[in-house]
Design a protein around this motif. Structure first.
Motif, PDB file in Angstrom:
ATOM      1  N   ALA A 231       0.828  -1.213   0.000  1.00  0.00           N
ATOM      2  CA  ALA A 231       0.000   0.000   0.000  1.00  0.00           C
ATOM      3  C   ALA A 231       0.858   1.257   0.000  1.00  0.00           C
ATOM      4  O   ALA A 231       0.555   2.228  -0.707  1.00  0.00           O
ATOM      5  CB  ALA A 231      -0.932   0.004   1.205  1.00  0.00           C
ATOM      6  N   LEU A 232       1.915   1.252   0.778  1.00  0.00           N
ATOM      7  CA  LEU A 232       2.783   2.425   0.836  1.00  0.00           C
ATOM      8  C   LEU A 232       3.471   2.681  -0.503  1.00  0.00           C
ATOM      9  O   LEU A 232       3.748   3.823  -0.863  1.00  0.00           O
ATOM     10  CB  LEU A 232       3.833   2.244   1.931  1.00  0.00           C
ATOM     11  N   ALA A 233       3.738   1.616  -1.253  1.00  0.00           N
ATOM     12  CA  ALA A 233       4.478   1.747  -2.508  1.00  0.00           C
ATOM     13  C   ALA A 233       3.599   2.027  -3.716  1.00  0.00           C
ATOM     14  O   ALA A 233       4.118   2.383  -4.780  1.00  0.00           O
ATOM     15  CB  ALA A 233       5.287   0.468  -2.756  1.00  0.00           C
ATOM     16  N   ASP A 234       2.299   1.877  -3.581  1.00  0.00           N
ATOM     17  CA  ASP A 234       1.393   1.970  -4.735  1.00  0.00           C
ATOM     18  C   ASP A 234       0.653   3.309  -4.718  1.00  0.00           C
ATOM     19  O   ASP A 234      -0.177   3.560  -3.845  1.00  0.00           O
ATOM     20  CB  ASP A 234       0.385   0.816  -4.687  1.00  0.00           C
ATOM     21  N   ASP A 235       0.931   4.140  -5.702  1.00  0.00           N
ATOM     22  CA  ASP A 235       0.313   5.471  -5.757  1.00  0.00           C
ATOM     23  C   ASP A 235      -1.182   5.420  -6.051  1.00  0.00           C
ATOM     24  O   ASP A 235      -1.877   6.430  -5.893  1.00  0.00           O
ATOM     25  CB  ASP A 235       1.010   6.326  -6.821  1.00  0.00           C
ATOM     26  N   ARG A 236      -1.700   4.277  -6.480  1.00  0.00           N
ATOM     27  CA  ARG A 236      -3.135   4.165  -6.736  1.00  0.00           C
ATOM     28  C   ARG A 236      -3.936   3.998  -5.456  1.00  0.00           C
ATOM     29  O   ARG A 236      -5.164   4.177  -5.462  1.00  0.00           O
ATOM     30  CB  ARG A 236      -3.410   2.953  -7.635  1.00  0.00           C
ATOM     31  N   VAL A 237      -3.270   3.668  -4.379  1.00  0.00           N
ATOM     32  CA  VAL A 237      -3.946   3.182  -3.180  1.00  0.00           C
ATOM     33  C   VAL A 237      -4.007   4.257  -2.102  1.00  0.00           C
ATOM     34  O   VAL A 237      -3.010   4.900  -1.788  1.00  0.00           O
ATOM     35  CB  VAL A 237      -3.223   1.936  -2.635  1.00  0.00           C
ATOM     36  N   VAL A 238      -5.203   4.419  -1.529  1.00  0.00           N
ATOM     37  CA  VAL A 238      -5.406   5.300  -0.379  1.00  0.00           C
ATOM     38  C   VAL A 238      -5.345   4.456   0.891  1.00  0.00           C
ATOM     39  O   VAL A 238      -5.927   3.368   0.951  1.00  0.00           O
ATOM     40  CB  VAL A 238      -6.755   6.031  -0.476  1.00  0.00           C
TER      41      VAL A 238
END
Length: 374
Positions: A231-238
């Motif tokens: 999650a921390l690495a994925d810019d799509r994810v809030v």
């Protein structure tokens, strides 16, 4: 009905779109008519040290004070309205934790009825199902009620369901995510011990959020980052984040904001009916700042959204503009609701006014009408 007479909200500073990251604008005048913002302009400093921001949007509310949303009915909703407005919340998702499948239907009917009410009250934007299709980190959820994903049951969910939390390690997590996303339902990974690779698969399928980052998920390990690392690495994810200073250490709150940015952090309360002493069928007691089961397991929070904002600013050193964004704009964007979470022409006049010195809430405005004033 909202008044057709224009109202002017003045503040020394405000959270406005298009500002540099971490900065407020101001002084401002916000003109409101018929429940909408019709003009935002520079103004003279009112000298009262106030900050205006979009109304707060809470994506995870299991209960408030002594009201459990799973069984709330009638006047219970009016009580919740007042309690939430007093914390700056202008829109929210009643959240149902893991329980027997047959209990969801009646609860969702009551939530749908509550969402249809008018008046200057916090808007119910839909329901959040936090279960029963969770992963291995059940936390305070009854593990006996956590089930394998039932695709047919999910396909029959009523429209009132806006967000569903699932465990990414579940066999049908990808198929469920694709089906829910196709119907416009937000999917969040939570209560999960999935690997980062498996989390990535579910994100690729359409999941756009993780439920309470760092809590009820595997540890962030250097060789297996798990759901948190993915999650921390994925810019799509809030990332949903509980900032009660019990669930997450201030250093990790600060790390999450620095890593994701305020436009990918959604402050949530995960509040429960702690004063009533129960969460679903479990008994809870407030101990050391959080509701807990008898064995000490944290069972939601007693947090309010205005307190969450103060905590991330005061304890974690997050800029006020970023804290306000994470409490309003980002959660509205998670739901795809561009009418909320921003102070701009055409947006709903859902606003909060805070004292700049101590961030105490002064006023909550819903659709241009004062819903709470302190």
């Amino acid at each position: 009905m909202p008044s057709t007479t224009p109202t002017i909200v003045r503040a020394a500073a405000a959270l406005l779109p298009g500002r540099p990251a971490g900065e407020l604008a101001g002084p401002v005048e916000i003109e409101v008519r018929d429940g909408r913002i019709v003009d935002v302009r520079s103004g003279s400093d009112p000298g009262d040290g106030t900050v205006a921001a979009p109304g707060f949007v809470d994506l995870q509310v299991n209960g408030v004070d002594d009201v459990d949303v799973a069984i709330a009915d009638g006047a219970d909703w009016d009580r919740v309205d007042g309690l939430l407005a007093a914390t700056g919340v202008t829109a929210w998702l009643p959240t149902l934790v893991t329980q027997r499948l047959e209990r969801y239907g009646p609860a969702l009917e009551r939530i749908a009825t509550a969402s249809a009410r008018g008046g200057p009250r916090p808007t119910v934007l839909g329901a959040h199902l936090e279960g029963p299709f969770l992963g291995q980190h059940t936390g305070a959820h009854d593990p006996r009620r956590v089930l394998p994903i039932d695709l047919d049951w999910l396909a029959e969910l009523p429209e009132v369901v806006a967000l569903v939390t699932i465990g990414a390690e579940q066999h049908d997590a990808v198929a469920a995510t694709e089906a829910l996303a196709a119907r416009g339902t937000v999917v969040s990974i939570g209560h999960s011990g999935a690997t980062s690779a498996r989390a990535d698969e579910v994100f690729d399928a359409g999941a756009t959020m993780v439920t309470h980052l760092f809590n009820a998920m595997g540890p962030l390990h250097q060789r297996e980052p798990g759901v948190a690392g993915a999650a921390l690495a994925d810019d799509r994810v809030v990332a949903g984040l509980i900032a009660d200073l019990v669930h997450v250490h201030p250093a990790l709150l600060r790390t999450a904001f620095r890593t994701k940015g305020a436009d990918r952090i959604a402050l949530v309360t995960d509040a429960v009916a702690w004063r009533a002493g129960h969460l679903a069928a479990a008994d809870v007691t407030l101990v050391d700042g959080a509701p807990r089961l008898a064995d000490g397991t944290i069972a939601g929070s007693a947090l309010a959204m205005d307190v969450a904002v103060r905590n991330v600013v005061g304890a974690a050193g997050v800029p006020l503009a970023d804290a306000l964004t994470a409490a309003s704009t980002t959660p509205a964007d998670v739901l795809g609701d561009r009418s909320r979470g921003r102070i701009e022409v055409g947006a709903r006049a859902d606003l909060v006014v805070l004292d700049r010195a101590d961030l105490a809430l002064r006023r909550t405005i819903v659709a241009g009408e004062v819903a709470w004033e302190g």
